[in-house]
Design an enzyme around this catalytic site. Structure first.
Site, PDB file in Angstrom:
ATOM      1  CE1 TYR A 130      -4.054  -1.732   0.216  1.00 55.69           C
ATOM      2  CE2 TYR A 130      -3.462  -2.494   2.404  1.00 55.69           C
ATOM      3  CZ  TYR A 130      -4.315  -2.518   1.319  1.00 55.69           C
ATOM      4  OH  TYR A 130      -5.421  -3.325   1.339  1.00 55.69           O
ATOM      5  CG  HIS A 275      -9.752  -4.148  -1.789  1.00 64.01           C
ATOM      6  ND1 HIS A 275      -8.551  -3.547  -2.068  1.00 64.01           N
ATOM      7  CD2 HIS A 275      -9.645  -4.582  -0.504  1.00 64.01           C
ATOM      8  CE1 HIS A 275      -7.769  -3.603  -1.004  1.00 64.01           C
ATOM      9  NE2 HIS A 275      -8.410  -4.233  -0.031  1.00 64.01           N
TER      10      HIS A 275
END
Ligand code: FMN
Length: 377
Positions: A130, A275
């Protein structure tokens, strides 16, 4: 003894054994969960063509994913807080993947750290990144992945801001987890889980502890929230590409236009992903987006697929529509929550067997030959 022969069976056991706040963190999706359910219903709607009188006594499910050999076209995907679904969850899952001969991808927000997993396994694993506001720290993570000999970096791009899973705040799920009276009572009825987590290596985010200790006057939760960066752009992808010498995957691509840009910037693969229905709600299902992305990139980039994969049948459908491999999220987590490492292995065995049988009944002997001919038009 209960017969376990589906991912649904593992889910049911996990639901009994894992505290509700953690189970629903895994199981649920964002907002009204429209995308979450679309991922499943659109996969279910695809129909195989049944073929007969073809010798299917010798089959191959072996795949090559990012240059690595894999026993079947499946990757254990990056999921945060695996180590709270079962103590040392990341290590259990990585070892199960290693024994099965498929890739394992560790999340940035894992409980066991990159180094913990490295120490506990022999086969190189992948690392998911991330991009955080602190670009220096983000690059430190990239360097740690390199130092741990990770061959593949998976950069997730579909979470510039976090979608709300409505159940999480209602369940008192905090980051890091906070003990409410209700949670405490729930945990008392889940002794196996409590023991596994209490005796696990860690209970906080293993990759992020150093960055937290460098900050002062802020709680871990505030720090984490403040670290997710809404200003991530294509420039960050360029910077990561320039820094990372190994293979690079971009995860969270749904549009052909974005897929072409990912290829142009030098990624080796992308993951068609929303996701797992945990971010944008009311978006398209991933299986409906897959053919457009595959057509857009051709053979210039490997296309991986995730979202709603719960069986070997689902894996074969993704292959038929052009995926190089599927990535599993919840399916293996249900196994982990139900039976720890053995549960992950069982999930992989169930899906592998289902894939093999589905290939046989559609007359497909080599998974690399799976194409749109397997499905009704
Ligand atoms: C509990 C949970 C945690 C997740 N954490 C991450 C993460 O840390 N990084 C990431 O890139 N994706 C994360 N994901 C998304 C998965 O990698 C994957 O895209 C998704 O689970 C696929 O859908 P499926 O669960 O229906 O298989 C998470 C998913 C779940 C269910």
């Amino acid at each position: 003894m209960q017969v376990i022969n589906s991912i649904a069976d593992l889910r049911e056991i996990a639901q009994r054994r894992v505290p509700r706040s953690i189970f629903e963190y895994v199981d649920r999706g964002s907002y009204d969960e429209i995308t979450l359910s679309r991922n499943r219903t659109d996969l279910e709607a695809l129909k195989f063509r049944q073929r007969v009188l073809i010798d299917v006594s010798r089959q191959s499910m072996a795949a090559t994913i990012l240059g690595g050999a894999s026993s079947m076209p499946l990757v254990i995907g990056p999921t945060g807080m695996m180590g709270l679904v079962h103590g040392n969850g990341e290590i259990h899952a990585a070892r199960a993947a290693e024994a099965f001969g498929i890739p394992f991808c560790l999340s940035t927000v894992s409980i066991c750290s990159i180094e913990d997993v490295r120490e506990a396994t022999r086969t190189p694993f992948w690392f998911q990144l991330y991009v955080m506001k602190d670009r220096g720290y983000t690059m430190e993570l990239v360097d740690r992945a390199e130092a741990a000999a990770c061959p593949v970096l998976m950069m997730t791009v579909d979470i510039p801001v976090s979608g709300l899973r409505r159940r999480d705040p209602k369940n008192g799920l905090a980051v890091p987890p906070r003990l409410t009276l209700r949670n405490a009572l729930d945990i008392c009825t889940k002794p196996r889980w409590a023991w596994s987590v209490a005796t696990g290596k860690r209970r906080e985010f293993g990759n992020l502890t150093a960055a937290v200790s460098r900050t002062t006057g802020t709680t871990f939760a505030q720090w984490l929230t403040s670290q997710f960066d809404a200003s991530v752009t294509w420039k960050d992808l360029e910077a990561i590409r320039a820094r990372w010498k190994g293979r690079l995957i971009v995860k969270g691509i749904m549009e052909p236009e974005d897929a072409r840009r990912v290829v142009a910037l030098g990624a080796d693969a992308l993951v068609v992903s929303n996701h797992g229905g945990r971010q944008l709600d009311s978006g398209a299902s991933t299986i409906s987006a897959l053919p457009g992305v595959v057509d857009a990139v051709g053979d210039r980039c490997e296309v991986l697929f995730d979202g709603g994969v719960r069986s070997g049948q689902d894996m074969l459908k993704a292959q038929a529509l052009g995926a190089r491999a599927s990535v599993t999220g919840r399916a293996f987590l249900y196994g982990l929550g139900a039976l720890g490492g053995e549960g992950v292995t069982l999930a992989l065995q169930i899906m592998s067997r289902e894939l093999q049988v589905s290939m046989a009944l559609t007359g497909c002997n080599d998974i690399r030959d799976a194409g749109r001919q397997l499905l009704t038009p």
